[in-house]
Design a protein around this motif. Structure first.
Motif, PDB file in Angstrom:
ATOM      1  N   ALA A 151      78.943  50.671  36.500  1.00 59.41           N
ATOM      2  CA  ALA A 151      78.741  49.463  37.184  1.00 59.41           C
ATOM      3  C   ALA A 151      77.850  48.357  36.447  1.00 59.41           C
ATOM      4  O   ALA A 151      78.017  47.040  36.704  1.00 59.41           O
ATOM      5  CB  ALA A 151      78.131  49.576  38.608  1.00 59.41           C
ATOM      6  N   ASP A 152      77.023  48.894  35.713  1.00 63.57           N
ATOM      7  CA  ASP A 152      76.027  47.717  35.127  1.00 63.57           C
ATOM      8  C   ASP A 152      76.478  47.564  33.629  1.00 63.57           C
ATOM      9  O   ASP A 152      75.675  46.889  32.938  1.00 63.57           O
ATOM     10  CB  ASP A 152      74.528  48.270  35.161  1.00 63.57           C
ATOM     11  N   TRP A 153      77.614  47.882  33.326  1.00 59.51           N
ATOM     12  CA  TRP A 153      78.233  47.345  31.928  1.00 59.51           C
ATOM     13  C   TRP A 153      79.181  46.122  32.487  1.00 59.51           C
ATOM     14  O   TRP A 153      79.933  46.158  33.391  1.00 59.51           O
ATOM     15  CB  TRP A 153      79.190  48.307  31.323  1.00 59.51           C
ATOM     16  N   ASN A 154      78.838  44.839  31.462  1.00 60.57           N
ATOM     17  CA  ASN A 154      79.604  43.691  31.920  1.00 60.57           C
ATOM     18  C   ASN A 154      80.702  43.526  30.799  1.00 60.57           C
ATOM     19  O   ASN A 154      81.348  42.883  30.527  1.00 60.57           O
ATOM     20  CB  ASN A 154      78.851  42.421  31.689  1.00 60.57           C
TER      21      ASN A 154
ATOM     22  N   ASN B 151      83.268  41.247  35.305  1.00 60.12           N
ATOM     23  CA  ASN B 151      82.216  40.192  36.319  1.00 60.12           C
ATOM     24  C   ASN B 151      81.625  38.950  35.792  1.00 60.12           C
ATOM     25  O   ASN B 151      80.470  38.569  35.948  1.00 60.12           O
ATOM     26  CB  ASN B 151      81.288  41.202  37.088  1.00 60.12           C
ATOM     27  N   VAL B 152      82.424  38.631  34.597  1.00 59.72           N
ATOM     28  CA  VAL B 152      81.640  37.547  33.666  1.00 59.72           C
ATOM     29  C   VAL B 152      82.347  36.089  34.272  1.00 59.72           C
ATOM     30  O   VAL B 152      81.847  35.171  33.681  1.00 59.72           O
ATOM     31  CB  VAL B 152      81.998  37.868  32.072  1.00 59.72           C
ATOM     32  N   ARG B 153      83.308  36.121  34.968  1.00 60.94           N
ATOM     33  CA  ARG B 153      83.875  34.988  35.466  1.00 60.94           C
ATOM     34  C   ARG B 153      84.052  34.925  36.802  1.00 60.94           C
ATOM     35  O   ARG B 153      84.328  36.109  37.435  1.00 60.94           O
ATOM     36  CB  ARG B 153      85.358  34.438  34.450  1.00 60.94           C
ATOM     37  N   LEU B 154      84.151  33.856  37.342  1.00 58.89           N
ATOM     38  CA  LEU B 154      84.481  33.627  38.979  1.00 58.89           C
ATOM     39  C   LEU B 154      85.448  32.573  39.110  1.00 58.89           C
ATOM     40  O   LEU B 154      85.343  31.441  38.597  1.00 58.89           O
ATOM     41  CB  LEU B 154      83.022  33.356  39.739  1.00 58.89           C
TER      42      LEU B 154
ATOM     43  N   LEU C 255      86.520  38.571  37.552  1.00 59.02           N
ATOM     44  CA  LEU C 255      87.491  38.795  36.631  1.00 59.02           C
ATOM     45  C   LEU C 255      87.153  40.143  35.779  1.00 59.02           C
ATOM     46  O   LEU C 255      85.831  40.211  35.479  1.00 59.02           O
ATOM     47  CB  LEU C 255      87.535  37.748  35.574  1.00 59.02           C
ATOM     48  N   PHE C 256      87.991  40.788  35.680  1.00 56.47           N
ATOM     49  CA  PHE C 256      87.924  42.142  35.057  1.00 56.47           C
ATOM     50  C   PHE C 256      89.137  41.952  34.080  1.00 56.47           C
ATOM     51  O   PHE C 256      90.361  42.020  34.072  1.00 56.47           O
ATOM     52  CB  PHE C 256      88.396  43.510  35.515  1.00 56.47           C
TER      53      PHE C 256
END
Length: 876
Positions: free
Chosen positions: A673-676, A697-700, A711-712
């Motif tokens: 979960a804590d890997w982006n 989780n780097v874009r919204l 985003l995944f």
């Protein structure tokens, strides 16, 4: 054609010697490069240090002493240096001034430090020569004499033997000759600077050490290494002479060959880049270690041995024999990173040495062709395991799926047919599964757990999987009748496996079936093998998975074979309680497969860390079940412990599976979960090599109604210009997540999602990636739990919290986190919730850490033992 590696290149042993004359001037100094993966630390007494080539090896300790082998001959033991300076009447033992050790893929260095000198002992094992080169880099401010001593052996690996050995100081050649009366076995140990060699009784192996001295010339050592060469084996003296001179004259060329080979392992085979760099580095060292499992024997050819360690005064260097089952297990970890030459060598060795009835070998000593009695018929070890034969079939199938090397399968077909027939014939009760009573040993070699055993679940799982393997391999070669028969047997065996091993009263899978039909219900790690192959029914496996994750079996450094609550549990027992890296890997792989990613990551993390805390860059066979401590009896450099780093990493965490004959790649990542982000480079799909990049989780994005999604993203880039790659993409997202849109190369596609208790999944089956592809999965994340990363020190007991299970009930919107902790401890567990804070938390205290991160604080306030906690909270 398959990619060519350095294994296919002409070895230096076949090249003419082109080096300089070093008899009077030493080896010109060359740069010892800093490896991007080198490890270093203080030199620790008793901690293993070794290096191997295809034909020779040294095994010793970080303080500098070692033994040397040239397969299958042990040349010497207790080779060590001491240093004589004018201030002291006696030489200074090297072990007393060994301060640092540097471990690289290409050579190992021990640094000796004294107020008057620094000596760097570089130990180089050429890739394709029966010898070891020691290069001494000397810097001294006072006169210095180096004393080298060793005990001569010149004897065969157990159980063969020679007799009549002797050691002779050859003064005008500056070397010791090791030989025996027939002159069939010979060795040299010397240096162009060696003098004052000790004398020994003629025609007798000396009990006293053989000693020579090297007087350091300041002018010489300012620009040159002092070389010491150890060479020998099964060869006449004229051949030995050529090899010895070649090793002296071409040291730099041998080093550069090793350097290039190390580059090939790092850059041409698959690698990963992740936020947890310890995993990246552990995989790189796994590739180096497993490459070192390939031993080339003058009698038996090349094959994969099981592990290495010093033999001391004995004649067996760890598990430096050819082990069939280990080679097949290791193939499951090697094929995903693409060292196809190595896998073929291991599989072909077994095929060549199978028994007439098709049974594959378990153990073959490197002296097998030189024993007085026939190793294969007069000793009990060669074929006494049952699992080796079905494992060979599974490994060959795995290799074919990854490589599409149908030609190798065709060349091996006689072995496939014979192995299949053996498996079918060694099912004594008609369930289509090989039995221990009919075929031999499986999971257990010693101890009460194996009493009255008819069949264990480990052997049963491999046996069932081998039928599927034969069905597909036969189909690939057009053997349609055999393919249909094996497929029918597979379905029957799988049904029987469930009926025989699932015990309804226990709601769990048992360890074994006993003679007479009863079951042994012991809670062991062995059902994890079946879980790794997908043979456990999820609804029936819950208690087994809980056990793999719990304190009863999971320590902070790996997984016990047997539950600590069982009456036979002994933390030091080989089969009844010790921690094995081998079974830890199967536990991790199974836990990932069955949506227990936190416990799966814990197992993978434990195996990866074992690379760095004992023998640097190596993985031990066994550790205590009670404390983080390698057992004194363990093999320090064990390859099936090493292969259980790439196996759960690439097959489990990244969910990578190739079907190269159909140019298909399956990718089902279960990212922490804590890997982006994460990257996989050069993943092999047949001749193709695929790069994969993941961003999470780097874009919204916000839709017209104001709802947000994260985003995944996964990007796929094949290496071949004419690639036919297709991708099956099936990421596992945190429970409670909702996928709202998927785009392939920026075009929206239809999809279905499964929102289960443990994960939200989507699956896209036919993504064309011939020129690359990008997949964007837009989703509303559920609440995720970060994995644990314990770092126990040597001698410590397990202490970290266990994450047993994490699930989500979509009907009432409640998350349940089940954990175990040690009495008197308070733990913090990180939650990641990008929407808002979890609500209505019960069983723990919640605090905010910023940036969508929250901390659960859990107190275990009992007086003793381990205790369970259930934490509940609602989705924001």
């Amino acid at each position: 054609m398959l990619r060519t590696t350095l294994l296919a290149l002409v070895p230096m042993a076949m090249m003419p010697w082109t080096g300089v004359d070093v008899r009077a001037q030493g080896v010109p100094k060359f740069d010892i490069e800093v490896s991007s993966i080198q490890l270093e630390g203080i030199a620790r007494p008793g901690v293993y240090l070794g290096g191997v080539g295809r034909e020779a090896a040294f095994f010793g300790a970080e303080t500098g002493a070692f033994e040397a082998w040239a397969w299958p001959v042990k040349l010497l033991h207790d080779f060590e240096l001491s240093f004589k300076i004018p201030d002291y009447s006696e030489p200074i033992p090297g072990a007393s001034v060994a301060r640092r050790v540097i471990v690289r893929p290409e050579l190992q260095t021990v640094v000796y430090s004294h107020a008057t000198f620094t000596v760097k002992q570089h130990i180089l094992v050429p890739l394709h020569e029966p010898g070891v080169i020691v290069l001494l880099d000397v810097d001294a401010v006072r006169p210095l004499e180096i004393v080298a001593s060793f005990h001569a052996d010149l004897d065969l690996m157990w159980p063969a033997g020679i007799g009549g050995q002797y050691a002779f100081w050859w003064a005008d050649r500056n070397r010791f000759l090791l030989s025996e009366s027939r002159r069939e076995y010979n060795g040299y140990v010397g240096s162009p600077f060696a003098h004052e060699g000790s004398t020994h009784p003629a025609h007798a192996a000396p009990d006293a050490p053989s000693v020579f001295r090297v007087t350091v010339d300041d002018e010489v050592v300012s620009s040159r290494f002092i070389p010491i060469v150890i060479a020998g084996g099964v060869m006449p003296r004229d051949s030995l002479e050529l090899i010895y001179e070649r090793l002296l004259g071409d040291a730099e060329a041998y080093y550069k060959e090793r350097l290039e080979h190390g580059r090939h392992l790092r850059e041409d085979l698959a690698s990963v880049q992740t936020p947890d760099t310890i995993l990246d580095l552990a995989l790189e060292w796994a590739k180096v270690n497993l490459d070192g499992s390939l031993a080339c024997n003058p009698d038996l050819g090349c094959g994969m041995v099981a592990g290495y360690g010093p033999s001391g005064r004995g004649r067996r260097p760890g598990f430096g024999w050819f082990f069939g089952g280990d080679a097949s297990i290791n193939a499951l970890g090697i094929t995903p990173y693409g060292d196809f030459d190595l896998v073929r060598a291991g599989l072909d060795f077994q095929r060549r040495n199978r028994r007439d009835d098709g049974k594959m070998p378990h153990e073959v000593t490197q002296s097998a062709m030189r024993t007085r009695k026939d190793w294969f018929t007069e000793f009990p070890y060669a074929y006494y395991h049952a699992d080796t034969t079905p494992y060979w079939l599974v490994a060959l199938w795995s290799y074919w799926l990854q490589s599409a090397d149908t030609a190798f399968v065709r060349d091996s077909w006689e072995g496939v047919r014979a192995a299949y027939d053996w498996c079918v014939e060694h099912d004594s009760d008609g369930d289509r599964i090989v039995d221990n009573t009919a075929g031999g040993l499986g999971a257990i070699e010693v101890g009460g757990l194996g009493e009255s055993l008819h069949q264990d679940i480990y052997l049963a799982a491999v046996s069932v999987q081998s039928l599927r393997a034969v069905s597909e391999l036969a189909g690939a070669l057009g053997a349609s009748e055999l393919a249909a028969e094996a497929d029918r047997y597979y379905e029957e065996a799988r049904t029987n496996f469930q009926r025989e091993y699932y015990v309804e009263d226990l709601d769990a899978y048992a360890f074994g079936i006993l003679q007479g039909g009863h079951t042994n219900p012991a809670m062991t790690v062995w059902p994890a093998t079946a879980g790794s192959f997908g043979l456990l029914e999820p609804r029936h496996a819950r208690r087994n998975l809980d056990a793999f994750a719990s304190h009863r079996m999971a320590t902070d450094w790996g997984t016990r074979i047997l539950s600590s609550e069982h009456e036979l549990y002994d933390p030091l027992h080989y089969n009844n309680g010790a921690v094995w890296g081998f079974v830890t890997g199967f536990a991790g792989w199974a836990l990932f497969n069955y949506d227990r990613p936190h416990a799966g990551f814990a197992a993978l993390w434990a195996n990866a860390r074992s690379t760095f805390y004992d023998a640097l860059g190596r993985n031990p066979e066994l550790q205590s079940g009670a404390f983080r401590r390698t057992l004194d009896t363990t093999v320090p450099h064990q390859f099936f412990a090493t292969s259980m780093i790439p196996t759960p990493l690439l097959r489990g965490l990244f969910g990578l599976e190739a079907d190269a004959p159909r140019a298909t790649l399956a990718f089902a990542p279960r990212l922490p979960a804590d890997w982006n982000w994460a990257k996989v480079r050069n993943y092999p799909v047949g001749e193709d090599r695929v790069d994969i990049e993941i961003y999470s989780n780097v874009r919204l994005r916000t839709d017209a109604d104001g709802d947000t999604a994260r985003l995944f993203q996964a990007n796929f880039r094949p290496g071949k210009q004419d690639s036919r790659l297709r991708v099956r993409f099936a990421p596992r997202l945190p429970p409670g997540s909702e996928v709202v849109r998927i785009e392939v190369d920026r075009e929206a596609v239809e999809f279905e999602q499964s929102r289960g208790r443990h994960a939200t999944g989507v699956s896209l089956d036919a993504i064309e990636a011939t020129h690359g592809a990008s997949v964007d999965v837009w989703y509303r994340p559920g609440v995720a739990v970060a994995p644990r990363r314990p770092r126990p020190l040597e001698g410590e007991a397990s202490d970290d919290v266990r994450i047993i299970d994490y699930s989500y009930d979509g009907e009432d919107g409640v998350y349940t986190l089940r954990v175990e902790g040690r009495a008197g401890r308070t733990y913090t567990i990180q939650l990641i919730s990008t929407a808002d804070a979890p609500r209505d938390v019960r069983g723990a205290q919640l605090s905010e850490a910023g940036a969508g991160r929250y901390i659960l604080t859990v107190a275990i306030d009992e007086d003793a033992g381990w205790h369970a906690r259930e934490i509940r909270f609602r989705k924001p």
